[in-house]
Motif scaffolding. Structure first.
Motif, PDB file in Angstrom:
ATOM      1  N   SER A 133      39.208  39.687  36.431  1.00  0.00           N
ATOM      2  CA  SER A 133      37.990  39.932  35.652  1.00  0.00           C
ATOM      3  C   SER A 133      36.743  39.369  36.327  1.00  0.00           C
ATOM      4  CB  SER A 133      38.133  39.332  34.249  1.00  0.00           C
ATOM      5  OG  SER A 133      38.449  37.952  34.326  1.00  0.00           O
ATOM      6  N   SER A 134      36.933  38.447  37.268  1.00  0.00           N
ATOM      7  CA  SER A 134      35.788  37.836  37.942  1.00  0.00           C
ATOM      8  C   SER A 134      35.413  38.528  39.247  1.00  0.00           C
ATOM      9  CB  SER A 134      36.084  36.356  38.238  1.00  0.00           C
ATOM     10  OG  SER A 134      37.091  36.236  39.236  1.00  0.00           O
ATOM     11  N   CYS A 135      36.253  39.457  39.724  1.00  0.00           N
ATOM     12  CA  CYS A 135      35.975  40.043  41.040  1.00  0.00           C
ATOM     13  C   CYS A 135      36.246  41.543  41.145  1.00  0.00           C
ATOM     14  CB  CYS A 135      36.734  39.297  42.137  1.00  0.00           C
ATOM     15  SG  CYS A 135      38.515  39.142  41.862  1.00  0.00           S
ATOM     16  N   PHE A 136      36.788  42.161  40.094  1.00  0.00           N
ATOM     17  CA  PHE A 136      37.036  43.602  40.112  1.00  0.00           C
ATOM     18  C   PHE A 136      36.152  44.307  39.088  1.00  0.00           C
ATOM     19  CE2 PHE A 136      40.978  42.389  42.190  1.00  0.00           C
ATOM     20  CZ  PHE A 136      41.258  43.466  43.025  1.00  0.00           C
ATOM     21  N   ILE A 137      35.633  45.468  39.458  1.00  0.00           N
ATOM     22  CA  ILE A 137      34.954  46.369  38.535  1.00  0.00           C
ATOM     23  C   ILE A 137      35.648  47.718  38.656  1.00  0.00           C
ATOM     24  CG2 ILE A 137      32.803  47.578  37.960  1.00  0.00           C
ATOM     25  CD1 ILE A 137      32.602  44.642  37.383  1.00  0.00           C
ATOM     26  N   THR A 138      35.932  48.340  37.520  1.00  0.00           N
ATOM     27  CA  THR A 138      36.559  49.659  37.550  1.00  0.00           C
ATOM     28  C   THR A 138      35.571  50.730  37.083  1.00  0.00           C
ATOM     29  OG1 THR A 138      37.448  49.375  35.305  1.00  0.00           O
ATOM     30  CG2 THR A 138      38.866  48.741  37.147  1.00  0.00           C
ATOM     31  N   GLU A 139      35.944  51.975  37.309  1.00  0.00           N
ATOM     32  CA  GLU A 139      35.194  53.125  36.803  1.00  0.00           C
ATOM     33  C   GLU A 139      36.209  54.114  36.267  1.00  0.00           C
ATOM     34  OE1 GLU A 139      31.407  54.948  38.566  1.00  0.00           O
ATOM     35  OE2 GLU A 139      33.011  56.291  39.286  1.00  0.00           O
ATOM     36  N   ASN A 140      36.141  54.357  34.973  1.00  0.00           N
ATOM     37  CA  ASN A 140      37.150  55.193  34.303  1.00  0.00           C
ATOM     38  C   ASN A 140      38.569  54.710  34.587  1.00  0.00           C
ATOM     39  OD1 ASN A 140      35.478  56.975  32.878  1.00  0.00           O
ATOM     40  ND2 ASN A 140      35.128  58.209  34.710  1.00  0.00           N
ATOM     41  N   GLY A 141      38.743  53.398  34.624  1.00  0.00           N
ATOM     42  CA  GLY A 141      40.064  52.804  34.740  1.00  0.00           C
ATOM     43  C   GLY A 141      40.586  52.631  36.146  1.00  0.00           C
ATOM     44  N   LYS A 142      39.829  53.074  37.156  1.00  0.00           N
ATOM     45  CA  LYS A 142      40.248  52.930  38.545  1.00  0.00           C
ATOM     46  C   LYS A 142      39.306  51.968  39.272  1.00  0.00           C
ATOM     47  CE  LYS A 142      43.666  55.776  38.150  1.00  0.00           C
ATOM     48  NZ  LYS A 142      45.059  55.239  38.159  1.00  0.00           N
ATOM     49  N   VAL A 143      39.862  51.197  40.193  1.00  0.00           N
ATOM     50  CA  VAL A 143      39.068  50.186  40.885  1.00  0.00           C
ATOM     51  C   VAL A 143      37.886  50.837  41.605  1.00  0.00           C
ATOM     52  CG1 VAL A 143      39.041  48.449  42.715  1.00  0.00           C
ATOM     53  CG2 VAL A 143      41.029  48.627  41.196  1.00  0.00           C
ATOM     54  N   LYS A 144      36.691  50.338  41.311  1.00  0.00           N
ATOM     55  CA  LYS A 144      35.470  50.817  41.970  1.00  0.00           C
ATOM     56  C   LYS A 144      35.020  49.832  43.041  1.00  0.00           C
ATOM     57  CE  LYS A 144      30.647  52.102  41.135  1.00  0.00           C
ATOM     58  NZ  LYS A 144      29.573  52.242  40.104  1.00  0.00           N
ATOM     59  N   SER A 145      35.102  48.537  42.717  1.00  0.00           N
ATOM     60  CA  SER A 145      34.678  47.529  43.686  1.00  0.00           C
ATOM     61  C   SER A 145      35.489  46.253  43.507  1.00  0.00           C
ATOM     62  CB  SER A 145      33.180  47.210  43.520  1.00  0.00           C
ATOM     63  OG  SER A 145      32.916  46.645  42.243  1.00  0.00           O
ATOM     64  N   PHE A 146      35.615  45.525  44.614  1.00  0.00           N
ATOM     65  CA  PHE A 146      36.363  44.266  44.632  1.00  0.00           C
ATOM     66  C   PHE A 146      35.647  43.311  45.577  1.00  0.00           C
ATOM     67  CE2 PHE A 146      40.108  42.099  46.911  1.00  0.00           C
ATOM     68  CZ  PHE A 146      40.052  40.984  46.092  1.00  0.00           C
ATOM     69  N   ASP A 147      35.185  42.202  45.047  1.00  0.00           N
ATOM     70  CA  ASP A 147      34.563  41.169  45.868  1.00  0.00           C
ATOM     71  C   ASP A 147      35.671  40.264  46.396  1.00  0.00           C
ATOM     72  OD1 ASP A 147      33.207  39.088  47.026  1.00  0.00           O
ATOM     73  OD2 ASP A 147      31.914  38.664  45.315  1.00  0.00           O
ATOM     74  N   ASP A 148      36.033  40.472  47.665  1.00  0.00           N
ATOM     75  CA  ASP A 148      37.159  39.719  48.226  1.00  0.00           C
ATOM     76  C   ASP A 148      36.712  38.531  49.079  1.00  0.00           C
ATOM     77  OD1 ASP A 148      36.195  41.040  50.446  1.00  0.00           O
ATOM     78  OD2 ASP A 148      38.165  41.649  51.195  1.00  0.00           O
ATOM     79  N   THR A 149      35.503  38.046  48.831  1.00  0.00           N
ATOM     80  CA  THR A 149      34.991  36.908  49.607  1.00  0.00           C
ATOM     81  C   THR A 149      35.927  35.716  49.544  1.00  0.00           C
ATOM     82  OG1 THR A 149      32.728  37.622  49.115  1.00  0.00           O
ATOM     83  CG2 THR A 149      33.009  35.385  49.975  1.00  0.00           C
ATOM     84  N   ILE A 150      36.377  35.375  48.331  1.00  0.00           N
ATOM     85  CA  ILE A 150      37.263  34.219  48.173  1.00  0.00           C
ATOM     86  C   ILE A 150      38.584  34.461  48.881  1.00  0.00           C
ATOM     87  CG2 ILE A 150      38.622  32.912  46.488  1.00  0.00           C
ATOM     88  CD1 ILE A 150      36.294  33.147  44.554  1.00  0.00           C
ATOM     89  N   LEU A 151      39.115  35.672  48.768  1.00  0.00           N
ATOM     90  CA  LEU A 151      40.389  35.985  49.406  1.00  0.00           C
ATOM     91  C   LEU A 151      40.283  35.855  50.925  1.00  0.00           C
ATOM     92  CD1 LEU A 151      43.241  36.866  48.578  1.00  0.00           C
ATOM     93  CD2 LEU A 151      42.543  39.230  48.983  1.00  0.00           C
ATOM     94  N   ARG A 152      39.177  36.317  51.479  1.00  0.00           N
ATOM     95  CA  ARG A 152      38.998  36.221  52.931  1.00  0.00           C
ATOM     96  C   ARG A 152      38.857  34.767  53.366  1.00  0.00           C
ATOM     97  NH1 ARG A 152      34.372  38.125  54.005  1.00  0.00           N
ATOM     98  NH2 ARG A 152      33.744  39.219  52.124  1.00  0.00           N
ATOM     99  N   ASP A 153      38.194  33.948  52.558  1.00  0.00           N
ATOM    100  CA  ASP A 153      38.075  32.524  52.889  1.00  0.00           C
ATOM    101  C   ASP A 153      39.426  31.821  52.790  1.00  0.00           C
ATOM    102  OD1 ASP A 153      35.428  32.686  53.473  1.00  0.00           O
ATOM    103  OD2 ASP A 153      34.712  31.853  51.581  1.00  0.00           O
ATOM    104  N   GLY A 202      48.726  44.908  36.556  1.00  0.00           N
ATOM    105  CA  GLY A 202      49.232  44.259  37.756  1.00  0.00           C
ATOM    106  C   GLY A 202      49.728  45.269  38.772  1.00  0.00           C
ATOM    107  N   ASP A 203      50.275  46.389  38.303  1.00  0.00           N
ATOM    108  CA  ASP A 203      50.790  47.404  39.226  1.00  0.00           C
ATOM    109  C   ASP A 203      49.654  48.109  39.962  1.00  0.00           C
ATOM    110  OD1 ASP A 203      53.646  47.143  38.532  1.00  0.00           O
ATOM    111  OD2 ASP A 203      52.942  47.813  36.578  1.00  0.00           O
ATOM    112  N   GLN A 204      48.562  48.369  39.271  1.00  0.00           N
ATOM    113  CA  GLN A 204      47.412  48.964  39.961  1.00  0.00           C
ATOM    114  C   GLN A 204      46.843  47.980  40.982  1.00  0.00           C
ATOM    115  OE1 GLN A 204      43.040  51.001  39.112  1.00  0.00           O
ATOM    116  NE2 GLN A 204      44.401  50.664  37.379  1.00  0.00           N
ATOM    117  N   LEU A 205      46.839  46.702  40.630  1.00  0.00           N
ATOM    118  CA  LEU A 205      46.395  45.664  41.564  1.00  0.00           C
ATOM    119  C   LEU A 205      47.276  45.636  42.807  1.00  0.00           C
ATOM    120  CD1 LEU A 205      45.617  42.645  39.215  1.00  0.00           C
ATOM    121  CD2 LEU A 205      44.015  43.664  40.849  1.00  0.00           C
ATOM    122  N   VAL A 206      48.582  45.706  42.607  1.00  0.00           N
ATOM    123  CA  VAL A 206      49.518  45.679  43.731  1.00  0.00           C
ATOM    124  C   VAL A 206      49.228  46.818  44.692  1.00  0.00           C
ATOM    125  CG1 VAL A 206      51.930  46.080  44.366  1.00  0.00           C
ATOM    126  CG2 VAL A 206      51.381  44.459  42.554  1.00  0.00           C
ATOM    127  N   ALA A 207      49.114  48.042  44.158  1.00  0.00           N
ATOM    128  CA  ALA A 207      48.879  49.204  45.004  1.00  0.00           C
ATOM    129  C   ALA A 207      47.538  49.094  45.721  1.00  0.00           C
ATOM    130  CB  ALA A 207      48.933  50.481  44.164  1.00  0.00           C
TER     131      ALA A 207
END
Length: 267
Positions: free
Chosen positions: A109-129, A156-161
């Motif tokens: 909820s802090s780093c993903f935004i969806t559009e009509n239920g599908k991932v639109k954007s993901f801020d992966d700054t923390i993951l890269r660090d 969780g399954d959509q996240l995995v894919a």
């Protein structure tokens, strides 16, 4: 997680919680899985867990997956569903830390935004660090804000894919409460046929036949799980579906050993 192609481990909500009783964790299984993750000793692992009896009942009660309907009670429902997922995530994190795994929780909820239920954007700054020092990131199914619907559920399954495709995963291991995929529910039908292997065509044919989950599930049960994972298979990512509740199954799958379950490949 390091910069190498990651292994994505999904711990299904049906494996780590009792989905027939609200907010009931399977603490022994959670601890067993943490022990097996520690034993596998992987520095390119991403963990994702489902909501089980913590997230699904609240999300269903307030119809969160369907989006915001100008119902003020849904605002509370969104917050309560997220909170319930943090409670379950806390139990998973407790066990991982107890087993001395350098795991860090990331709230979708802090780093993903969806559009009509599908991932639109993901801020992966923390993951890269994280990859610079090598931590084990832990995501989970969550409620997220949606540009068209207001909010929805990101499973969780959509996240995995999504993560597997974005980071070109080496493989995906899915831990469920059965020994892989069957042609019917093995808990209800003792004659259910197990699938040792499936290719993409066979998986697509099987997917509509898969049954619903026990208890409340806003993401479509096993059929919904497979539907979300099909894009990863199409991209050539190997998937192992195995029983997370059976001792050493997850360890063996993570370390490329033979395991009781279903191996899924594109061809």
């Amino acid at each position: 997680m390091n910069d190498a192609n990651p292994i994505i481990l999904k711990l299904g909500g049906s494996a780590i919680t009792d989905k027939t009783a609200e907010a009931t964790p399977k603490t022994e299984i959670i601890n067993q899985l943490a022990e097996e993750i520690k034993r596998a000793d992987l520095d390119n692992l991403i963990v994702v867990h489902g909501g089980g009896s913590f997230g699904h009942p609240t999300a269903a009660k307030y119809a969160i997956k369907d989006g915001y309907k100008e119902d003020p009670t849904q605002r509370f429902g969104f917050a309560e569903t997220h909170h319930m997922m943090t409670v379950l995530n806390g139990l998973v994190m407790d066990s991982l830390i107890w087993h001395e795994i350098p795991a860090l929780s990331i709230a979708p909820s802090s780093c993903f935004i969806t559009e009509n239920g599908k991932v639109k954007s993901f801020d992966d700054t923390i993951l890269r660090d994280m990859s610079k020092i090598i931590y084990t990131p832990v995501f989970y199914g969550d409620v997220v804000f949606d540009d068209k619907m207001g909010f929805t559920v990101l499973s969780g399954d959509q996240l995995v894919a999504y993560l597997a495709l974005k980071y070109k995963a080496k493989k995906i291991v899915v831990g469920v409460d059965t020994d892989g995929l069957f042609d019917s529910d093995p808990k209800a039908n003792s004659d259910a046929k197990a699938y040792k292997s499936l290719n993409l065509k066979e998986l697509k044919e099987l997917q509509p036949k898969l049954g619903k989950a026990q208890g409340t599930d806003v993401t479509g049960g096993m059929a919904g799980k497979i539907a979300e994972l099909i894009p990863a298979v199409e991209a050539g990512i190997h998937i192992t579906v195995t029983g997370a509740t059976k001792r050493l199954s997850i360890y063996r799958a993570l370390t490329d050993q033979s395991v009781l379950g279903t191996e899924i490949e594109k061809a």
